[in-house]
Design an enzyme around this catalytic site. Structure first.
Site, mmCIF file in Angstrom:
data_model
loop_
_atom_site.group_PDB
_atom_site.id
_atom_site.type_symbol
_atom_site.label_atom_id
_atom_site.label_comp_id
_atom_site.label_asym_id
_atom_site.label_seq_id
_atom_site.Cartn_x
_atom_site.Cartn_y
_atom_site.Cartn_z
ATOM 1 N N ASP A 139 0.845 -1.193 0.000
ATOM 2 C CA ASP A 139 0.000 0.000 0.000
ATOM 3 C C ASP A 139 0.880 1.243 0.000
ATOM 4 O O ASP A 139 1.779 1.376 0.829
ATOM 5 C CB ASP A 139 -0.940 0.006 1.203
ATOM 6 C CG ASP A 139 -2.141 0.919 0.976
ATOM 7 O OD1 ASP A 139 -2.430 1.259 -0.189
ATOM 8 O OD2 ASP A 139 -2.800 1.303 1.961
ATOM 9 N N HIS A 146 -3.890 13.905 1.144
ATOM 10 C CA HIS A 146 -4.138 13.007 2.283
ATOM 11 C C HIS A 146 -2.958 13.053 3.246
ATOM 12 O O HIS A 146 -3.142 13.184 4.459
ATOM 13 C CB HIS A 146 -4.354 11.582 1.770
ATOM 14 C CG HIS A 146 -4.430 10.545 2.856
ATOM 15 N ND1 HIS A 146 -5.492 10.467 3.735
ATOM 16 C CD2 HIS A 146 -3.570 9.549 3.216
ATOM 17 C CE1 HIS A 146 -5.284 9.456 4.579
ATOM 18 N NE2 HIS A 146 -4.132 8.892 4.280
ATOM 19 N N GLU A 210 -10.783 3.944 3.916
ATOM 20 C CA GLU A 210 -9.835 4.710 3.101
ATOM 21 C C GLU A 210 -10.165 4.452 1.640
ATOM 22 O O GLU A 210 -10.210 3.301 1.194
ATOM 23 C CB GLU A 210 -8.377 4.313 3.410
ATOM 24 C CG GLU A 210 -7.929 4.799 4.785
ATOM 25 C CD GLU A 210 -6.420 4.748 4.993
ATOM 26 O OE1 GLU A 210 -5.731 3.997 4.272
ATOM 27 O OE2 GLU A 210 -5.928 5.476 5.889
ATOM 28 N N GLU A 212 -9.332 4.136 -1.971
ATOM 29 C CA GLU A 212 -8.115 3.909 -2.755
ATOM 30 C C GLU A 212 -8.447 3.187 -4.052
ATOM 31 O O GLU A 212 -9.509 2.583 -4.190
ATOM 32 C CB GLU A 212 -7.124 3.019 -1.966
ATOM 33 C CG GLU A 212 -6.788 3.541 -0.585
ATOM 34 C CD GLU A 212 -5.566 2.871 0.023
ATOM 35 O OE1 GLU A 212 -4.760 2.271 -0.722
ATOM 36 O OE2 GLU A 212 -5.406 2.960 1.261
ATOM 37 N N ASP A 244 -9.215 0.386 2.280
ATOM 38 C CA ASP A 244 -8.232 -0.014 3.283
ATOM 39 C C ASP A 244 -8.780 0.373 4.658
ATOM 40 O O ASP A 244 -8.400 1.381 5.242
ATOM 41 C CB ASP A 244 -6.908 0.693 2.982
ATOM 42 C CG ASP A 244 -5.827 0.361 3.995
ATOM 43 O OD1 ASP A 244 -5.938 -0.672 4.670
ATOM 44 O OD2 ASP A 244 -4.869 1.147 4.102
ATOM 45 N N ARG A 248 -8.413 3.814 13.679
ATOM 46 C CA ARG A 248 -7.608 5.014 13.959
ATOM 47 C C ARG A 248 -7.103 5.094 15.389
ATOM 48 O O ARG A 248 -6.188 5.884 15.669
ATOM 49 C CB ARG A 248 -8.437 6.271 13.656
ATOM 50 C CG ARG A 248 -8.859 6.429 12.228
ATOM 51 C CD ARG A 248 -7.691 6.719 11.306
ATOM 52 N NE ARG A 248 -8.157 6.765 9.921
ATOM 53 C CZ ARG A 248 -7.383 6.551 8.874
ATOM 54 N NH1 ARG A 248 -6.090 6.302 9.038
ATOM 55 N NH2 ARG A 248 -7.871 6.578 7.654
ATOM 56 N N GLN A 251 -3.978 2.552 15.468
ATOM 57 C CA GLN A 251 -2.869 3.014 14.618
ATOM 58 C C GLN A 251 -1.803 3.853 15.342
ATOM 59 O O GLN A 251 -0.616 3.544 15.239
ATOM 60 C CB GLN A 251 -3.462 3.790 13.434
ATOM 61 C CG GLN A 251 -2.474 4.175 12.358
ATOM 62 C CD GLN A 251 -3.174 4.870 11.179
ATOM 63 O OE1 GLN A 251 -4.288 5.369 11.309
ATOM 64 N NE2 GLN A 251 -2.520 4.888 10.044
ATOM 65 N N LYS A 264 -4.644 -2.121 10.315
ATOM 66 C CA LYS A 264 -4.960 -2.200 8.889
ATOM 67 C C LYS A 264 -5.295 -3.606 8.411
ATOM 68 O O LYS A 264 -6.035 -3.770 7.445
ATOM 69 C CB LYS A 264 -3.741 -1.731 8.070
ATOM 70 C CG LYS A 264 -3.316 -0.295 8.325
ATOM 71 C CD LYS A 264 -4.147 0.633 7.499
ATOM 72 C CE LYS A 264 -3.570 2.042 7.496
ATOM 73 N NZ LYS A 264 -4.408 2.929 6.677
ATOM 74 N N THR A 268 -9.474 -5.744 4.078
ATOM 75 C CA THR A 268 -9.322 -4.775 2.983
ATOM 76 C C THR A 268 -10.246 -5.245 1.870
ATOM 77 O O THR A 268 -10.182 -6.409 1.478
ATOM 78 C CB THR A 268 -7.868 -4.730 2.472
ATOM 79 O OG1 THR A 268 -6.995 -4.450 3.578
ATOM 80 C CG2 THR A 268 -7.678 -3.673 1.403
ATOM 81 N N GLU A 384 -10.147 12.445 8.075
ATOM 82 C CA GLU A 384 -9.941 13.771 7.489
ATOM 83 C C GLU A 384 -11.223 14.594 7.512
ATOM 84 O O GLU A 384 -11.206 15.779 7.850
ATOM 85 C CB GLU A 384 -9.442 13.636 6.045
ATOM 86 C CG GLU A 384 -8.038 13.080 5.957
ATOM 87 C CD GLU A 384 -7.768 12.496 4.586
ATOM 88 O OE1 GLU A 384 -7.388 13.249 3.691
ATOM 89 O OE2 GLU A 384 -7.957 11.256 4.422
HETATM 90 CA CA CA Z 1 -4.065 3.010 3.032
#
Ligand code: CA
Length: 439
Positions: A139, A146, A210, A212, A244, A248, A251, A264, A268, A384
């Site tokens: 990844d 971002h 996420e 992606e 993904d 939080r 992490q 993570k 996925t 975000e």
């Molecule tokens: Ca990611």
């Protein structure tokens, strides 16, 4: 790298009527590959091509007597065996030949219409599998918007680390927990610390998505033999959407000093249809860095990459809560961004990944990293959009969110359109959050 041919002609129509609907994700100009089986059956996976709301079953199609020349039948052989990865490994020449062949066969007035009509399966009757078994998953972190937004939450005065504009930052992910759209997953548990003096073990309270894209590798490279920028595109098979999922609150406590791990790798999600690099050819655009930024080092630079290295793909995140589902309310769009705003191109990711001699293999997956846009409101994660959980998002029906609740369904969507080309889409990449398992 942009090769437009008759398969991209926006005037092309298919004898599969639903493929001519302007709103379909899968017109005849796209022809994405995926693996499917009939719902409720125990069939082995079959390879199919999405066309409108149907799937052309390539196992059945390859067997049609008298439909194909010997060369055409030979080209379809790996697909007829349900082995998409073997086909991906053959590279772009074989892929383009099959694309041209299927485009001809699915066109209005094709002499194969009657025979192939019996090889269609309604998408509503099919269960989709992973497009292939993914060996390795990496990844990246290609959106500077971002990286800056997330960096600001940690380091308000110095959001972007000094290596960002030189190194396509990435980490090795885990392929065992990749899963296809439509499969839910349980809220993970882990070590949460926050501002407490000691961590505790509990279900994440800050589950996030996420947004992606994932690039699937076609032909690989030998260990010790880097792929140069000039050849990098030849190793890309196509793109899927990739969510993904991230915890939080796990992490920040675990990531130092070796990077993402259990925050993570619990799940996925990938979309099932692989949109080939050929289908994306009409949407290639200029790749340009802002004035004053350092040029990429020579091994990450080429004239072709500057001219057409980026791809204009509109990306979206949609959310439907359990409450919305019960009230019959449709999913609501949370944001929109565009892959053309990424700071690194796919070719640069391939060249960088192999620059030390690392070998990529057919079916390897390269995630682009969260694709956030330059404007507020274009964050590709809730982290975000809510400023690290400080601002709530208002939803229809009076609900609010900072992070995801049990029962929430997140749907990623993507499409390319404009410049007189036929719009193509990626299909949904969706999954629902299930409650944490009882300890
Ligand atoms: Ca990611």
């Amino acid at each position: 790298m942009t090769r437009l041919d008759t398969t991209h002609d926006p005037a092309l129509r298919s004898w599969v009527e639903s493929a001519n609907d302007p709103a379909t994700d899968f017109p005849i100009q796209s022809l994405p590959f995926g693996r499917f089986r009939l719902a409720g059956s125990l069939q082995a996976w079959r390879v199919g091509v999405a066309i409108g709301d149907q799937i052309l079953d390539l196992t059945q199609a390859a067997e049609l007597a008298g439909a194909w020349t010997d060369a055409e039948r030979e080209r379809l052989a790996p697909l007829a065996h349900g082995d998409l990865k073997a086909f991906m490994a053959l590279g772009p020449i074989a892929r383009r030949a099959v694309r041209a062949q299927l485009s001809q066969a699915l066109r209005e007035d094709s002499p194969l219409q009657t025979a192939l009509a019996g090889c269609l399966v309604a998408q509503s009757q099919a269960v989709m599998g992973m497009p292939c078994d993914v060996g390795d998953y990496t990844d990246f972190y290609t959106s500077i918007h971002h990286a800056t937004a997330v960096g600001k939450l940690f380091r308000p005065d110095n959001p972007l680390l000094p290596n960002y504009k030189y190194v396509p930052i990435g980490y090795h992910g885990r392929s065992s927990s990749l899963q296809v759209s439509g499969i839910g997953f349980h809220r993970p548990q882990g070590q949460l610390k926050g501002d407490a003096p000691e961590p505790r073990f509990a279900p994440t309270a800050r589950l996030d998505h996420e947004l992606e894209l994932g690039a699937l590798i076609g032909a690989g490279n030998e260990q010790g033999e880097p792929i140069a920028m000039a050849n990098a595109e030849q190793h890309l098979f196509g793109l899927v959407l990739l969510n993904d999922w991230t915890a939080r609150d796990i992490q920040p406590w675990e990531y130092q000093p070796l990077g993402p791990f259990l925050s993570k790798n619990f799940a996925t999600t990938l979309s099932p249809w692989v949109v080939t690099m050929d289908a994306l050819a009409p949407f290639r655009v200029h790749f340009q860095r802002p004035a004053g930024d350092p040029a990429p080092l020579p091994y990450l630079d080429s004239a072709a990459n500057r001219e057409q290295g980026a791809i204009a793909i509109t990306l979206e995140v949609w959310l439907q809560t359990a409450g919305m589902r019960e009230r019959g309310e449709a999913a609501v769009r949370l944001m929109q961004s565009n892959f053309r705003d990424a700071y690194w191109t796919l070719a640069q990711l391939v060249a960088h990944h192999t620059s030390n001699g690392c070998n990529l293999r057919p079916g390897d997956l390269l995630g682009t990293g969260t694709q956030s846009g330059p404007e507020p409101g274009q964050g590709g994660s809730l982290h975000e959009l809510t400023q690290g959980g400080k601002q709530t998002i208002a939803l229809p029906g009076g609900e609010t969110r900072t992070y995801l609740q049990d029962g929430d369904t997140v749907i990623l969507r993507a499409f390319c359109e404009g410049d007189g080309h036929r719009r193509i889409g990626f299909g949904d990449c969706a999954a629902t959050v299930l409650p944490a398992r009882a300890p």
